[in-house]
Design a protein around this motif. Structure first.
Motif, PDB file in Angstrom:
ATOM      1  N   PHE A 109      -3.420  -2.058 -11.110  1.00 27.49           N
ATOM      2  CA  PHE A 109      -2.502  -0.938 -10.935  1.00 27.49           C
ATOM      3  C   PHE A 109      -3.301   0.321 -10.705  1.00 27.49           C
ATOM      4  O   PHE A 109      -4.212   0.644 -11.466  1.00 27.49           O
ATOM      5  N   GLU A 110      -2.967   1.019  -9.656  1.00 23.36           N
ATOM      6  CA  GLU A 110      -3.659   2.253  -9.307  1.00 23.36           C
ATOM      7  C   GLU A 110      -2.955   3.428  -9.983  1.00 23.36           C
ATOM      8  O   GLU A 110      -1.740   3.584  -9.866  1.00 23.36           O
ATOM      9  N   PRO A 111      -3.671   4.268 -10.746  1.00 21.28           N
ATOM     10  CA  PRO A 111      -3.027   5.400 -11.424  1.00 21.28           C
ATOM     11  C   PRO A 111      -2.263   6.292 -10.452  1.00 21.28           C
ATOM     12  O   PRO A 111      -2.666   6.465  -9.296  1.00 21.28           O
ATOM     13  N   VAL A 112      -1.144   6.848 -10.928  1.00 21.25           N
ATOM     14  CA  VAL A 112      -0.307   7.706 -10.093  1.00 21.25           C
ATOM     15  C   VAL A 112      -1.049   8.983  -9.719  1.00 21.25           C
ATOM     16  O   VAL A 112      -0.990   9.450  -8.584  1.00 21.25           O
ATOM     17  N   TRP A 113      -1.760   9.576 -10.665  1.00 20.87           N
ATOM     18  CA  TRP A 113      -2.460  10.832 -10.441  1.00 20.87           C
ATOM     19  C   TRP A 113      -3.951  10.647 -10.666  1.00 20.87           C
ATOM     20  O   TRP A 113      -4.386   9.870 -11.516  1.00 20.87           O
TER      21      TRP A 113
ATOM     22  N   PHE B 228       6.891   5.044 -17.502  1.00 23.34           N
ATOM     23  CA  PHE B 228       5.598   4.970 -18.173  1.00 23.34           C
ATOM     24  C   PHE B 228       5.778   5.238 -19.670  1.00 23.34           C
ATOM     25  O   PHE B 228       5.926   6.393 -20.080  1.00 23.34           O
ATOM     26  N   PRO B 229       5.760   4.216 -20.504  1.00 26.22           N
ATOM     27  CA  PRO B 229       5.987   4.412 -21.946  1.00 26.22           C
ATOM     28  C   PRO B 229       4.971   5.336 -22.614  1.00 26.22           C
ATOM     29  O   PRO B 229       5.323   6.052 -23.553  1.00 26.22           O
TER      30      PRO B 229
ATOM     31  N   GLY C 200       4.082  -0.557 -22.722  1.00 24.58           N
ATOM     32  CA  GLY C 200       3.489   0.342 -23.706  1.00 24.58           C
ATOM     33  C   GLY C 200       2.400  -0.348 -24.501  1.00 24.58           C
ATOM     34  O   GLY C 200       1.331   0.228 -24.741  1.00 24.58           O
ATOM     35  N   TRP C 201       2.658  -1.593 -24.909  1.00 25.65           N
ATOM     36  CA  TRP C 201       1.656  -2.351 -25.655  1.00 25.65           C
ATOM     37  C   TRP C 201       0.392  -2.558 -24.826  1.00 25.65           C
ATOM     38  O   TRP C 201      -0.723  -2.406 -25.324  1.00 25.65           O
ATOM     39  N   MET C 202       0.550  -2.867 -23.539  1.00 19.65           N
ATOM     40  CA  MET C 202      -0.616  -3.084 -22.677  1.00 19.65           C
ATOM     41  C   MET C 202      -1.397  -1.789 -22.455  1.00 19.65           C
ATOM     42  O   MET C 202      -2.628  -1.804 -22.389  1.00 19.65           O
ATOM     43  N   SER C 203      -0.692  -0.674 -22.354  1.00 21.04           N
ATOM     44  CA  SER C 203      -1.377   0.612 -22.215  1.00 21.04           C
ATOM     45  C   SER C 203      -2.223   0.906 -23.446  1.00 21.04           C
ATOM     46  O   SER C 203      -3.387   1.308 -23.347  1.00 21.04           O
TER      47      SER C 203
ATOM     48  N   ALA D 226      -1.979   4.725 -18.540  1.00 20.30           N
ATOM     49  CA  ALA D 226      -0.529   4.501 -18.565  1.00 20.30           C
ATOM     50  C   ALA D 226      -0.125   3.437 -17.545  1.00 20.30           C
ATOM     51  O   ALA D 226      -0.518   3.494 -16.379  1.00 20.30           O
ATOM     52  N   LEU D 227       0.646   2.465 -17.999  1.00 19.47           N
ATOM     53  CA  LEU D 227       1.191   1.420 -17.135  1.00 19.47           C
ATOM     54  C   LEU D 227       2.713   1.549 -17.094  1.00 19.47           C
ATOM     55  O   LEU D 227       3.343   1.785 -18.116  1.00 19.47           O
ATOM     56  N   PRO D 228       3.310   1.361 -15.910  1.00 23.04           N
ATOM     57  CA  PRO D 228       4.782   1.440 -15.807  1.00 23.04           C
ATOM     58  C   PRO D 228       5.436   0.127 -16.222  1.00 23.04           C
ATOM     59  O   PRO D 228       4.849  -0.954 -16.068  1.00 23.04           O
ATOM     60  N   ILE D 229       6.645   0.215 -16.708  1.00 28.41           N
ATOM     61  CA  ILE D 229       7.400  -0.970 -17.079  1.00 28.41           C
ATOM     62  C   ILE D 229       7.601  -1.878 -15.863  1.00 28.41           C
ATOM     63  O   ILE D 229       7.474  -3.098 -15.958  1.00 28.41           O
TER      64      ILE D 229
END
Length: 293
Positions: free
Chosen positions: A3-7, A141-142, A212-215, A287-290
């Motif tokens: 996953f590529e970060p949004v920012w 993003f939790p 959230g747990w993975m983040s 941060a990872l998205p759901i």
């Protein structure tokens, strides 16, 4: 799957510098209130505040490509009164005006009115909280969509801003630095509060979703574990707390104003500033998205 970060880096630096500048202005107002005998330190704070935020805003504009192609895009943000971005533009604009006016008055050796300092503190708090709320509107993003994040960013901003002022002052205005005991004790408490907030944020985030747990797992034991434990926890929070605890409560009285003590204080303040940047870097990057899952 990756996953590529949004920012990326410009936004991370923007979030860090905006918070640091806001914290520096609060430090200036605190010095005016509790340490009127430290005018040079107050000037350092007034200088840092608008410069840090201005650099952050330049990075934001270039990241959005508005600085090169369409600078009017930022004006359009004011058309949506319920947008966090709109209120961010308002807060940042007012902050720049207030902080620049305060700096000009200070450089001209005129007293900065108390009402202007109070207004600056209020808008500084808004700027610092906004940097966390800006991430929080990204609901998938939790790690970001958490009520604790704006509070954490506020405490970190106050800590980073005060540390930047103390770091410059310990070398340029050592005599005044020795007199600002109340500021030092106030600043000593902030990394401790920040550590509690970081732990709380991770605890809450880890239980609200698999993403959230993975983040949280990536921070505690995954790809971001080294910068988290070393850069944020050890260098940014634990080390400054340990050093300042010894200096404020256990070091010999005659040592407190020595050059050796100043170097230790400087190391502590560098750690706080590094920790402030690492906090933004880790929160944005991990941060990872759901929907990613």
């Amino acid at each position: 799957m990756s996953f590529e970060p949004v920012w990326g880096a410009p936004i991370i630096w923007y979030l860090f510098l905006a918070g640091l500048g806001a914290g520096a202005f609060v430090t200036a107002a605190f010095l005016a209130w509790r340490h009127p005998d430290a005018p040079n330190m107050r000037r350092v704070a007034y200088v840092i505040a608008p410069i840090a935020v201005a650099v952050g805003l330049v990075l934001l504009m270039f990241d959005a490509e508005a600085g090169l192609h369409d600078p009017l895009r930022f004006a359009l943000l004011l058309s949506n009164g319920v947008s966090v971005m709109t209120w961010g533009v308002v807060f940042l604009s007012v902050f720049m005006v207030v902080s620049v006016v305060a700096l000009v008055l200070n450089v001209a050796k005129r007293k900065v009115p108390a009402w202007l300092n109070i207004a600056g503190v209020c808008v500084s708090v808004c700027v610092a909280v906004y940097t966390g709320a800006l991430l929080g509107v990204c609901r998938p993003f939790p790690l970001w969509n958490n009520a604790l994040l704006p509070v954490l960013f506020l405490v970190s901003a106050l800590s980073s801003g005060a540390a930047s002022v103390l770091l410059v002052s310990v070398f340029l205005h050592a005599e005044e630095f020795n007199r600002v005991g109340v500021l030092k004790k106030f600043h000593f408490c902030l990394p401790i509060i920040e550590l509690v907030l970081v732990a709380s944020l991770l605890f809450v985030t880890s239980y609200n979703s698999d993403a959230g747990w993975m983040s949280v797992a990536s921070l505690l034991a995954g790809s971001y574990a080294l910068p988290f434990w070393l850069g944020l926890v050890a260098v940014g929070l634990v080390l400054p707390t340990a050093l300042e605890t010894w200096l404020l409560f256990f070091s010999p009285k005659e040592f407190e104003e020595s050059r050796g003590a100043h170097y230790i204080s400087a190391a502590s303040d560098v750690g706080v500033v590094v920790g402030g940047f690492m906090l933004r870097f880790l929160v944005v990057s991990a941060a990872l998205p759901i929907l990613f899952l």
